[in-house]
Design a protein around this motif. Structure first.
Motif: not given
Length: 198
Positions: A30-39
């Protein structure tokens, strides 16, 4: 010239590698890497709650917690407390992540009776899912593969389930939709002709 630092706005906390792979693939697609971190955090629910309140809410605008219900009453109490905060989205899979995947086969599920089994719901769901998907593997790569398999089916599965009643894993769909519309000023309107004809 100093470069502006962009802070990510959303944190997705997962407890398992399969969920980590699934959400990583979804965010990338969805091209949301700039907004979302995953932990990935493998801690008891109460410890995760403490870290959300004392640490993560100071760093992110929204925290999405993806965690198995596991039929654990302690988890339910923690989820209910966290859900009172409008900046925390609790996306618990009830009772496990495979139940969410199983609902992708919603048209094939006619009746589900677990009252006659001595097995836990998690084991029954996993066994049923493996019958439908014998190549399913848990783990990060398994989560990525599952997302690739179901990405076209996600929205239609959600619509089918919504027409019946709120399914046990519907808040996972809600979390996915929230991520999908990050940075979009107005979400697209539903196609009412399609909804009316389904």
């Amino acid at each position: 010239m100093m470069e502006a630092k962009f802070f990510k706005t959303h944190l997705v906390i997962v407890e398992g590698e399969t969920e980590e792979g699934f959400f990583t693939a979804f965010v990338k697609d969805k091209k949301k890497e700039a907004f979302v971190d995953i932990k990935k955090l493998t801690l008891p629910a109460r410890e995760i709650e403490k870290r959300i309140n004392e640490e993560f809410l100071n760093q992110y605008q929204v925290v999405i917690l993806v965690m198995d219900h596991d039929n654990n009453p302690d988890n339910r109490v923690v989820f209910e407390r966290l859900a009172r905060n409008y900046r925390v989205v609790v996306a618990d899979s009830n009772p496990c992540f495979e139940a969410f995947l199983l609902f992708m086969h919603v048209k094939q599920i006619k009746h589900w009776d677990c009252s006659t089994s001595d097995e836990s719901p998690q084991k029954m769901i996993l066994k049923w899912y493996l019958k439908k998907n014998p190549k399913y593997k848990k783990g990060f790569e398994g989560g990525v593969a599952v997302y690739q398999k179901y990405k076209e089916r996600l929205s239609s599965a959600y619509a089918e389930l919504s027409n019946r009643r709120r399914p046990p894993c519907s808040n996972l769909y809600d979390a996915l939709q929230l991520i999908e519309f990050i940075g979009v000023s107005t979400p697209p309107l539903p196609d009412f002709k399609t909804v009316a004809n389904s």
